[in-house]
Design a protein around this motif. Structure first.
Motif, PDB file in Angstrom:
ATOM      1  N   MET A  63     -23.480 -60.846 -24.778  1.00 57.99           N
ATOM      2  CA  MET A  63     -22.739 -61.957 -24.187  1.00 57.99           C
ATOM      3  C   MET A  63     -21.391 -61.496 -23.637  1.00 57.99           C
ATOM      4  SD  MET A  63     -23.661 -64.978 -26.933  1.00 57.99           S
ATOM      5  CE  MET A  63     -22.977 -66.330 -25.983  1.00 57.99           C
ATOM      6  N   ASN A  64     -20.746 -60.551 -24.314  1.00 59.36           N
ATOM      7  CA  ASN A  64     -19.483 -60.012 -23.795  1.00 59.36           C
ATOM      8  C   ASN A  64     -19.697 -59.245 -22.500  1.00 59.36           C
ATOM      9  OD1 ASN A  64     -17.466 -60.932 -25.576  1.00 59.36           O
ATOM     10  ND2 ASN A  64     -17.998 -59.389 -27.097  1.00 59.36           N
ATOM     11  N   GLY A  65     -20.771 -58.462 -22.444  1.00 58.53           N
ATOM     12  CA  GLY A  65     -21.091 -57.755 -21.216  1.00 58.53           C
ATOM     13  C   GLY A  65     -21.404 -58.708 -20.085  1.00 58.53           C
ATOM     14  N   PHE A  66     -22.182 -59.731 -20.391  1.00 61.34           N
ATOM     15  CA  PHE A  66     -22.520 -60.744 -19.388  1.00 61.34           C
ATOM     16  C   PHE A  66     -21.257 -61.440 -18.874  1.00 61.34           C
ATOM     17  CE2 PHE A  66     -24.045 -65.032 -18.183  1.00 61.34           C
ATOM     18  CZ  PHE A  66     -25.058 -64.687 -17.310  1.00 61.34           C
ATOM     19  N   ALA A  67     -20.346 -61.763 -19.800  1.00 58.68           N
ATOM     20  CA  ALA A  67     -19.098 -62.420 -19.417  1.00 58.68           C
ATOM     21  C   ALA A  67     -18.254 -61.525 -18.522  1.00 58.68           C
ATOM     22  CB  ALA A  67     -18.306 -62.806 -20.668  1.00 58.68           C
ATOM     23  N   ALA A  68     -18.221 -60.225 -18.820  1.00 59.64           N
ATOM     24  CA  ALA A  68     -17.458 -59.291 -17.992  1.00 59.64           C
ATOM     25  C   ALA A  68     -18.007 -59.245 -16.576  1.00 59.64           C
ATOM     26  CB  ALA A  68     -17.479 -57.899 -18.622  1.00 59.64           C
ATOM     27  N   GLY A  69     -19.326 -59.235 -16.452  1.00 58.04           N
ATOM     28  CA  GLY A  69     -19.934 -59.231 -15.125  1.00 58.04           C
ATOM     29  C   GLY A  69     -19.572 -60.468 -14.324  1.00 58.04           C
ATOM     30  N   ILE A  70     -19.578 -61.612 -14.974  1.00 66.56           N
ATOM     31  CA  ILE A  70     -19.206 -62.861 -14.313  1.00 66.56           C
ATOM     32  C   ILE A  70     -17.766 -62.790 -13.810  1.00 66.56           C
ATOM     33  CG2 ILE A  70     -18.616 -65.284 -14.796  1.00 66.56           C
ATOM     34  CD1 ILE A  70     -21.138 -65.468 -16.471  1.00 66.56           C
ATOM     35  N   MET A  71     -16.857 -62.307 -14.651  1.00 63.52           N
ATOM     36  CA  MET A  71     -15.452 -62.288 -14.287  1.00 63.52           C
ATOM     37  C   MET A  71     -15.161 -61.282 -13.174  1.00 63.52           C
ATOM     38  SD  MET A  71     -13.587 -62.808 -17.979  1.00 63.52           S
ATOM     39  CE  MET A  71     -11.951 -62.721 -17.270  1.00 63.52           C
ATOM     40  N   ILE A  72     -15.850 -60.136 -13.194  1.00 57.65           N
ATOM     41  CA  ILE A  72     -15.638 -59.141 -12.133  1.00 57.65           C
ATOM     42  C   ILE A  72     -16.085 -59.701 -10.786  1.00 57.65           C
ATOM     43  CG2 ILE A  72     -16.349 -56.886 -11.274  1.00 57.65           C
ATOM     44  CD1 ILE A  72     -16.544 -55.996 -14.240  1.00 57.65           C
ATOM     45  N   ALA A  73     -17.266 -60.329 -10.771  1.00 61.52           N
ATOM     46  CA  ALA A  73     -17.761 -60.914  -9.520  1.00 61.52           C
ATOM     47  C   ALA A  73     -16.856 -62.043  -9.051  1.00 61.52           C
ATOM     48  CB  ALA A  73     -19.186 -61.426  -9.718  1.00 61.52           C
ATOM     49  N   ALA A  74     -16.422 -62.894  -9.985  1.00 57.85           N
ATOM     50  CA  ALA A  74     -15.546 -64.012  -9.627  1.00 57.85           C
ATOM     51  C   ALA A  74     -14.219 -63.511  -9.080  1.00 57.85           C
ATOM     52  CB  ALA A  74     -15.313 -64.897 -10.846  1.00 57.85           C
ATOM     53  N   SER A  75     -13.740 -62.395  -9.593  1.00 56.11           N
ATOM     54  CA  SER A  75     -12.460 -61.847  -9.137  1.00 56.11           C
ATOM     55  C   SER A  75     -12.511 -61.497  -7.658  1.00 56.11           C
ATOM     56  CB  SER A  75     -12.088 -60.601  -9.950  1.00 56.11           C
ATOM     57  OG  SER A  75     -11.850 -60.944 -11.295  1.00 56.11           O
ATOM     58  N   PHE A  76     -13.668 -61.006  -7.211  1.00 57.27           N
ATOM     59  CA  PHE A  76     -13.758 -60.673  -5.785  1.00 57.27           C
ATOM     60  C   PHE A  76     -14.081 -61.884  -4.929  1.00 57.27           C
ATOM     61  CE2 PHE A  76     -16.173 -59.538  -1.985  1.00 57.27           C
ATOM     62  CZ  PHE A  76     -15.187 -58.814  -1.316  1.00 57.27           C
ATOM     63  N   TRP A  77     -15.240 -62.518  -5.182  1.00 58.19           N
ATOM     64  CA  TRP A  77     -15.695 -63.554  -4.266  1.00 58.19           C
ATOM     65  C   TRP A  77     -14.880 -64.849  -4.348  1.00 58.19           C
ATOM     66  CZ3 TRP A  77     -19.455 -59.963  -5.650  1.00 58.19           C
ATOM     67  CH2 TRP A  77     -20.134 -59.369  -4.567  1.00 58.19           C
ATOM     68  N   SER A  78     -14.348 -65.167  -5.509  1.00 57.00           N
ATOM     69  CA  SER A  78     -13.611 -66.426  -5.638  1.00 57.00           C
ATOM     70  C   SER A  78     -12.104 -66.264  -5.475  1.00 57.00           C
ATOM     71  CB  SER A  78     -13.888 -67.068  -7.007  1.00 57.00           C
ATOM     72  OG  SER A  78     -15.241 -67.432  -7.125  1.00 57.00           O
ATOM     73  N   LEU A  79     -11.599 -65.015  -5.560  1.00 53.60           N
ATOM     74  CA  LEU A  79     -10.147 -64.838  -5.547  1.00 53.60           C
ATOM     75  C   LEU A  79      -9.673 -63.825  -4.500  1.00 53.60           C
ATOM     76  CD1 LEU A  79      -9.694 -64.826  -9.432  1.00 53.60           C
ATOM     77  CD2 LEU A  79      -9.085 -66.686  -7.858  1.00 53.60           C
ATOM     78  N   LEU A  80     -10.182 -62.599  -4.541  1.00 51.06           N
ATOM     79  CA  LEU A  80      -9.680 -61.591  -3.614  1.00 51.06           C
ATOM     80  C   LEU A  80     -10.095 -61.867  -2.164  1.00 51.06           C
ATOM     81  CD1 LEU A  80     -10.096 -58.264  -5.621  1.00 51.06           C
ATOM     82  CD2 LEU A  80      -7.966 -59.343  -4.900  1.00 51.06           C
ATOM     83  N   ALA A  81     -11.354 -62.224  -1.958  1.00 45.34           N
ATOM     84  CA  ALA A  81     -11.809 -62.507  -0.592  1.00 45.34           C
ATOM     85  C   ALA A  81     -11.028 -63.670   0.037  1.00 45.34           C
ATOM     86  CB  ALA A  81     -13.309 -62.786  -0.578  1.00 45.34           C
ATOM     87  N   PRO A  82     -10.856 -64.796  -0.653  1.00 44.69           N
ATOM     88  CA  PRO A  82     -10.024 -65.867  -0.084  1.00 44.69           C
ATOM     89  C   PRO A  82      -8.573 -65.433   0.143  1.00 44.69           C
ATOM     90  CG  PRO A  82     -11.382 -66.734  -1.846  1.00 44.69           C
ATOM     91  CD  PRO A  82     -11.529 -65.232  -1.887  1.00 44.69           C
ATOM     92  N   SER A  83      -8.048 -64.564  -0.728  1.00 40.22           N
ATOM     93  CA  SER A  83      -6.687 -64.067  -0.545  1.00 40.22           C
ATOM     94  C   SER A  83      -6.545 -63.330   0.778  1.00 40.22           C
ATOM     95  CB  SER A  83      -6.315 -63.125  -1.707  1.00 40.22           C
ATOM     96  OG  SER A  83      -5.106 -62.452  -1.446  1.00 40.22           O
ATOM     97  N   ILE A  84      -7.503 -62.459   1.077  1.00 41.71           N
ATOM     98  CA  ILE A  84      -7.466 -61.700   2.331  1.00 41.71           C
ATOM     99  C   ILE A  84      -7.661 -62.623   3.528  1.00 41.71           C
ATOM    100  CG2 ILE A  84      -8.651 -59.910   3.661  1.00 41.71           C
ATOM    101  CD1 ILE A  84      -9.285 -58.559   0.943  1.00 41.71           C
ATOM    102  N   ASP A  85      -8.585 -63.583   3.415  1.00 45.53           N
ATOM    103  CA  ASP A  85      -8.829 -64.524   4.509  1.00 45.53           C
ATOM    104  C   ASP A  85      -7.588 -65.377   4.805  1.00 45.53           C
ATOM    105  OD1 ASP A  85     -11.362 -63.580   4.785  1.00 45.53           O
ATOM    106  OD2 ASP A  85     -12.349 -65.260   3.771  1.00 45.53           O
ATOM    107  N   TYR A  86      -6.923 -65.824   3.767  1.00 48.25           N
ATOM    108  CA  TYR A  86      -5.725 -66.646   3.960  1.00 48.25           C
ATOM    109  C   TYR A  86      -4.613 -65.827   4.601  1.00 48.25           C
ATOM    110  CZ  TYR A  86      -2.162 -70.157   3.094  1.00 48.25           C
ATOM    111  OH  TYR A  86      -1.163 -71.088   3.264  1.00 48.25           O
ATOM    112  N   ALA A  87      -4.496 -64.561   4.206  1.00 50.40           N
ATOM    113  CA  ALA A  87      -3.477 -63.695   4.799  1.00 50.40           C
ATOM    114  C   ALA A  87      -3.754 -63.475   6.287  1.00 50.40           C
ATOM    115  CB  ALA A  87      -3.422 -62.361   4.061  1.00 50.40           C
ATOM    116  N   LYS A  88      -5.039 -63.304   6.632  1.00 49.03           N
ATOM    117  CA  LYS A  88      -5.398 -63.159   8.048  1.00 49.03           C
ATOM    118  C   LYS A  88      -5.027 -64.405   8.834  1.00 49.03           C
ATOM    119  CE  LYS A  88      -9.291 -59.946   7.504  1.00 49.03           C
ATOM    120  NZ  LYS A  88     -10.768 -59.779   7.613  1.00 49.03           N
ATOM    121  N   ALA A  89      -5.361 -65.572   8.264  1.00 47.85           N
ATOM    122  CA  ALA A  89      -5.034 -66.836   8.933  1.00 47.85           C
ATOM    123  C   ALA A  89      -3.527 -67.059   9.015  1.00 47.85           C
ATOM    124  CB  ALA A  89      -5.687 -68.004   8.186  1.00 47.85           C
ATOM    125  N   GLY A  90      -2.790 -66.440   8.093  1.00 49.39           N
ATOM    126  CA  GLY A  90      -1.341 -66.614   8.066  1.00 49.39           C
ATOM    127  C   GLY A  90      -0.587 -65.644   8.947  1.00 49.39           C
TER     128      GLY A  90
END
Length: 271
Positions: free
Chosen positions: A46-73
């Protein structure tokens, strides 16, 4: 009800999402009422599964929108700068907190980091999980705040998926705290109360994150990547080492891959 939530202020949405992620921790902590011990292999998976979820969320839910917003800005070719700065600052911030607040260190031989202390192992474990829960709440709040600003890659759906992913990983985290406390001689009620209390900071973090990005929009790309850096720090500092030190390495690694794949599919397919 769903319509009301979709039309609600992002700060209210984030607060409710924070309550949801706290509730998942509380449910995980309640396992202590059903069992006297936790299966180590299951917890590592379960800890391994949770780590995988958080790593994926860090990119697709946070880093990608950060870069997109910076481009738009108007950052142009420098749109990676907020993502890099915020990401490093997020991880560095948690490292500083770990250095000044005594807490359990899952990777070191000493088992403790921060200033020397006479606090009990139970208290140190509680502090470690509480410290690492705050950025999870913050990431949820920032995601809802960004979703309310109409950014194409940061939608209400992606914020909900992020909250769901963090809620999923909070379940084993709750049991990982309450069960050792119970094993240490505390009552089941006391173990449960400490377990669920460790996630109360997620409600605070979610509310604060949404408020900050809606009031000071210029910080949005930095806030998104800050949350990502903090979450990656938690994965490397806590979840992955904890899952790899009990002889279940392969199972935990496969679970991480599954968690990453699930979160990626949810975020890309539904977000």
């Amino acid at each position: 009800m769903l319509t009301w939530f979709a039309e609600a202020n992002p700060i209210i949405q984030a607060t409710l999402a924070g309550i949801f992620t706290w509730g998942c921790t509380a449910v995980g902590s309640a396992i202590v009422f059903l069992f006297n011990d936790v299966n180590r292999k299951l917890l590592d998976i379960m800890n391994g599964f949770a780590a995988g979820i958080m790593i994926a969320a860090s990119f697709w839910s946070l880093l990608a929108p950060s870069i997109d917003y910076a481009k738009a800005g108007g950052y142009g070719n420098w749109s990676f700068v907020p993502a890099v700065v915020g990401f490093l600052f997020g991880g560095g911030f948690l490292r500083i907190i770990d250095a000044v607040v005594p807490n359990m260190d899952f990777a070191s031989k000493e088992g403790v980091e921060g200033p020397k202390t006479s606090l009990s192992p139970t208290t140190l474990l509680f502090l470690a999980i509480t410290i690492h829960n705050f950025p999870e709440g913050l990431s949820v709040g920032v995601a809802f705040g960004a979703g309310g600003m109409g950014l194409s890659s940061a939608t209400l759906q992606s914020a909900l998926i992020l909250a769901l992913g963090i809620g999923i990983q909070n379940f084993p985290e709750g049991s990982a705290l309450s069960m050792p406390i119970r094993s240490g001689g505390s009552s089941k009620a006391h173990a449960f109360n400490l377990g669920q209390a460790s996630a109360l900071v997620e409600i605070v973090g979610a509310t604060l994150g949404a408020w900050l990005v809606t009031q000071v929009t210029i910080i949005l790309p930095y806030a998104l990547s800050f949350a990502a850096g903090a979450m990656i720090f938690v994965c490397v500092e806590e979840l992955i080492p904890e899952s790899q030190t009990n002889g279940n390495n392969d199972l935990a690694t496969l679970a991480l891959l599954c968690g990453f794949a699930l979160m990626m599919a949810l975020d890309v397919g539904l977000g």
